[in-house]
Design an enzyme around this catalytic site. Structure first.
Site, mmCIF file in Angstrom:
data_model
loop_
_atom_site.group_PDB
_atom_site.id
_atom_site.type_symbol
_atom_site.label_atom_id
_atom_site.label_comp_id
_atom_site.label_asym_id
_atom_site.label_seq_id
_atom_site.Cartn_x
_atom_site.Cartn_y
_atom_site.Cartn_z
ATOM 1 N N SER A 127 3.561 -4.075 -43.790
ATOM 2 C CA SER A 127 3.729 -3.945 -44.819
ATOM 3 C C SER A 127 5.098 -3.553 -45.238
ATOM 4 C CB SER A 127 2.616 -3.128 -45.662
ATOM 5 O OG SER A 127 2.786 -2.829 -46.928
ATOM 6 N N TYR A 152 -2.335 4.025 -46.902
ATOM 7 C CA TYR A 152 -2.172 2.760 -46.631
ATOM 8 C C TYR A 152 -0.786 2.493 -46.025
ATOM 9 C CZ TYR A 152 -1.056 -2.270 -47.165
ATOM 10 O OH TYR A 152 -0.792 -3.626 -47.077
#
Length: 335
Positions: A127, A152
């Site tokens: 990501s 995350y």
């Protein structure tokens, strides 16, 4: 080729599986179908591929080591595209355990499965969040990513390190793709493109964080799928020129690579809202708010490495992509 695709009920996973099937590959899919967002949308995505004779679907949580081990042993996929994860920056603030299980334990189980069957290549989702508080743009794979600002992001950075370990120890070819704000038809309801369109069409206020002082590298789903498949088709190989005395964060003497996959054309948030207004024919009601915990001001991908490696070229501009998304949304939800 037999390919295991994880997260096949997800936005990117379903689209990747559909393209693999269309070109003649055999796809083994797995998804937990959890309720992080509306499971009916996940089932609708799956319904588009479940009728294919070359598709075999499984519903379970990859954090279950025994079931994951059994799946690899029974199916013995040649290659793996791992897209299953617990997504969402803000959700990780209040639900850290979900990220440890879905993004760390499950990823370890997938790595072990790849090792057991001697998979030819593991392509997995990282990501843009790994860039954390970096302010120099565009983000380059060579940049340091040691300061994540959300759990995350930390789990995605951990995935990259875990994959490198397996590449180094066991020779597993592994390529991580750092996704930048993917949007388009069948998109995720927890992301800004979906949330904004839904509220604008309903005449409800949209939350505009950091008072609109944001930039995002919005990447259309078709461009992303093309990049994923091109990467999947070219297994990572050791870099013969890698110099451990001058380490490069994106390369290794092991068969391991990291690439950005974005549009490389960041859009100002306020301009993005204008595009939604143009596509919907409605004026947005804006609720201006401060920066949220775990958020970053700007994202912008340097995609030159992926372009050089596999010929990746994003083609869909935000105006065209959002028009397609709004058309899909109106049709799917009968608005």
């Amino acid at each position: 080729m037999k390919v295991l695709v994880t997260g096949t009920a997800g936005f990117i996973g379903a689209a990747v599986a559909a393209r693999l099937l269309a070109r003649g590959d055999e796809v083994v899919g797995v998804d937990s179908l959890n309720d992080y967002y509306d499971p009916s949308l996940k089932r609708a995505r799956l319904a588009r591929i479940e009728g294919e004779s070359s598709y075999a679907g499984h519903a379970f949580d990859l954090a279950d080591a025994d079931r994951t081990r059994a799946l690899f042993a029974a199916e013995r996929p040649q290659r793996v595209i791992h897209l299953a994860a617990q997504a969402g920056v803000r959700y990780s603030i209040d639900h850290p355990e979900a990220y440890a299980q879905a993004n760390l334990v499950a990823f370890l189980n997938v790595l072990e499965g790849c090792r057991a069957v001697e998979a030819e290549h593991l392509t997995y989702a990282s990501s843009s969040s790994v860039y954390g508080g970096n302010t120099r743009t565009p983000f380059s794979e060579r940049d340091a990513v040691d300061h994540p600002v959300s759990l995350y992001a930390a789990t995605k950075r951990a995935n990259e390190s875990m994959a490198h370990t397996y590449s180094h120890l066991y020779g597993l070819p592994a390529t991580g793709l750092r996704f930048f704000t993917v949007y388009g038809p069948w998109g995720r309801p927890d992301m800004a493109p979906f949330l904004f369109v839904k509220k604008v069409l309903a005449g409800e206020p949209i939350d505009v964080f950091n008072h609109g002082d944001h930039q995002r590298d919005f990447t259309y789903i078709d461009d992303v799928v093309e990049g994923v498949l091109r990467t999947h088709d070219q297994p990572a190989a050791p870099d013969p020129d890698y110099d451990p005395s001058r380490p490069d964060a994106s390369r290794s003497a092991a068969p391991w690579r990291i690439y950005n996959i974005g549009c490389a054309q960041p859009v100002e948030l306020l301009r993005y809202i204008e595009v939604i207004e143009e596509c919907t024919g409605r004026e947005a009601i804006r609720n201006m708010l401060p920066m949220q915990p775990g958020d970053v001001k700007a994202t912008c991908a340097d995609v030159s490495a992926l372009a050089a490696a596999v010929g990746y070229r994003p083609r869909v501009a935000i105006e065209e992509g959002m028009a397609k998304f709004v058309a899909w949304y109106r049709d799917y939800y009968r608005v």
